[in-house]
Design a protein around this motif. Structure first.
Motif, short mmCIF file in Angstrom:
data_model
loop_
_atom_site.label_atom_id
_atom_site.label_comp_id
_atom_site.label_asym_id
_atom_site.label_seq_id
_atom_site.Cartn_x
_atom_site.Cartn_y
_atom_site.Cartn_z
N ARG A 5 0.83 -1.21 0.00
CA ARG A 5 0.00 0.00 0.00
C ARG A 5 0.86 1.26 0.00
NH1 ARG A 5 -2.98 -1.09 4.10
NH2 ARG A 5 -4.71 -2.04 2.96
N MET B 231 -5.16 10.75 3.89
CA MET B 231 -6.09 9.78 4.48
C MET B 231 -5.54 8.36 4.33
SD MET B 231 -9.70 11.37 3.09
CE MET B 231 -10.60 9.89 3.51
N ALA B 232 -5.10 8.03 3.12
CA ALA B 232 -4.56 6.68 2.88
C ALA B 232 -3.30 6.45 3.71
CB ALA B 232 -4.28 6.49 1.40
N SER C 49 -2.53 7.89 6.52
CA SER C 49 -2.85 7.86 7.95
C SER C 49 -3.33 6.47 8.37
CB SER C 49 -3.92 8.91 8.27
OG SER C 49 -3.43 10.21 8.00
N TYR C 50 -4.32 5.92 7.65
CA TYR C 50 -4.82 4.61 8.11
C TYR C 50 -3.81 3.51 7.84
CZ TYR C 50 -6.55 3.33 3.37
OH TYR C 50 -6.68 3.02 2.04
N ASN C 51 -2.98 3.67 6.80
CA ASN C 51 -1.94 2.66 6.59
C ASN C 51 -0.87 2.74 7.67
OD1 ASN C 51 -1.13 0.50 4.80
ND2 ASN C 51 0.67 1.74 4.34
N PHE D 226 -1.48 3.68 10.74
CA PHE D 226 -2.12 3.07 11.91
C PHE D 226 -2.04 1.55 11.83
CE2 PHE D 226 -5.99 1.03 13.54
CZ PHE D 226 -5.85 1.32 14.89
N PHE D 227 -2.31 1.00 10.63
CA PHE D 227 -2.21 -0.45 10.46
C PHE D 227 -0.79 -0.93 10.73
CE2 PHE D 227 -5.84 -0.23 7.15
CZ PHE D 227 -6.76 -0.16 8.17
N LEU E 291 -10.29 -4.63 7.56
CA LEU E 291 -9.88 -3.23 7.39
C LEU E 291 -8.83 -3.06 6.29
CD1 LEU E 291 -9.67 -2.02 11.09
CD2 LEU E 291 -11.46 -1.54 9.42
N GLN E 292 -8.22 -4.15 5.85
CA GLN E 292 -7.24 -4.02 4.77
C GLN E 292 -7.90 -3.75 3.42
OE1 GLN E 292 -3.91 -3.84 5.49
NE2 GLN E 292 -4.86 -3.94 7.52
N PRO F 231 -11.34 0.20 3.64
CA PRO F 231 -10.86 1.58 3.44
C PRO F 231 -10.29 1.80 2.05
CG PRO F 231 -10.13 0.73 5.56
CD PRO F 231 -10.68 -0.43 4.81
N ASP F 232 -9.60 0.80 1.51
CA ASP F 232 -9.06 0.94 0.16
C ASP F 232 -10.18 1.10 -0.87
OD1 ASP F 232 -6.52 0.75 1.11
OD2 ASP F 232 -6.21 -1.34 0.55
#
Length: 309
Positions: free
Chosen positions: A20, A63-64, A66-68, A70-71, A97-98, A101-102
């Motif tokens: 990602r 956004m992408a 940030s959540y990546n 966090f993961f 969640l993988q 969000p994508d």
């Protein structure tokens, strides 16, 4: 979920997180290049407001990212725990969640790049491909259905005028044509169906090979355990034989010692026997001599008696 499946799931999620990062960088780089002013008409999207275009791309990228991030942080902390203590529920939630969000980010990118005028729908294929690494057939099919639902819903509500259309290329748009919109929907459904089928097929193929490898691993593990037990038994037998041999050596030493003592005692007895034989010979000769003397005395006494008469 056994230890092997947990390990496979963790490795798959970590792999998706790494991929990602690369995808985010590629999409942002491509977006900034296509929106550059020196590309002429390609840079006139978003109402010729380049600042707004860059801002939207930056927000989507943030956004992408940030959540990546966090993961990545969550999986890093999770990786410090022993596999036995890792919750199956946590891994299941992380697996879901993988993809979701994508899919949403792909929908936003597709919408902001012109939907019917854009080729950004190919990003949905990436999410389906990534889903094949962590999901089984049902999960891959659900990912394909979600992709089809989001893409077709976006095309329909935009065509119906419920949301505004962003004209990516100045003076050129396919928006508003029912034939183009219908063709886009049918084409996308066909492509996403083929992609979903291919991803499910490859996933099942890989999982069947993993299952065979796991069976071979279990068989080797079982054989290793049998060999371990046999080795332990052989070690015990060796120790027993060594102990028996040690006792045998000790017994042999005792026997040799006893034999030596018996031989010594035998020699002593033989010496005493010889002494007794000599003593017997001496005493026997003396007794015979005494008997002869007694006979002579008796004979002399008889003659004396005869003479006295």
């Amino acid at each position: 979920m056994d230890i092997f499946e947990k390990q496979q799931r963790i490795e798959s999620i970590n792999g998706i997180i790494k991929v990602r990062w690369f995808i985010i960088a590629i999409i942002l780089g491509l977006g900034f290049i296509l929106k550059a002013k020196y590309f002429g008409q390609w840079g006139t999207g978003f109402g010729e407001n380049f600042a707004l275009a860059y801002l939207k791309m930056g927000i989507l990228g943030l956004m992408a990212f940030s959540y990546n991030f966090f993961f990545w942080l969550f999986m890093r902390r999770l990786g410090r725990k022993p596999l036995e203590k890792i919750s199956e529920r946590a891994l299941s939630i992380m697996s879901i969640l993988q993809i979701v969000p994508d899919q949403l980010i792909c929908t936003l990118v597709y919408y902001n790049t012109g939907t019917v005028d854009s080729m950004s729908f190919v990003y949905y294929f990436i999410s389906v491909f990534l889903a094949s690494s962590i999901y089984k057939t049902r999960g891959i099919i659900l990912t394909g259905l979600l992709s089809g639902f989001l893409c077709t819903t976006l095309l329909i509500i935009e065509y119906q005028g419920l949301i505004p259309h962003f004209n990516t290329y100045q003076g050129v748009t396919l928006f508003g044509s029912p034939y183009v919109t219908r063709g886009k929907i049918i084409t996308f459904i066909f492509y996403i169906s083929v992609m979903t089928f291919a991803a499910a097929f490859l996933s099942n193929l890989i999982r069947s090979r993993e299952k065979k490898l796991r069976q071979e691993r279990d068989k080797v593990t079982e054989q290793s355990q049998v060999l371990t037990v046999q080795t332990q038994e052989l070690t015990k037998t060796k120790d027993y034989l060594h102990e028996a041999l040690t006792k045998s050596d000790a017994a042999r030493v005792e026997i040799e010692k006893t034999k030596t003592e018996l031989e010594k005692a035998n020699l002593e007895l033989q010496a005493k026997l010889r002494e007794l034989e000599k003593y017997g010979q001496v005493t026997t000769g003396r007794e015979l001599k005494m008997m002869e003397l007694k006979e002579k005395i008796k004979t002399l006494e008889k003659r004396i008696e005869e003479l006295e008469k």
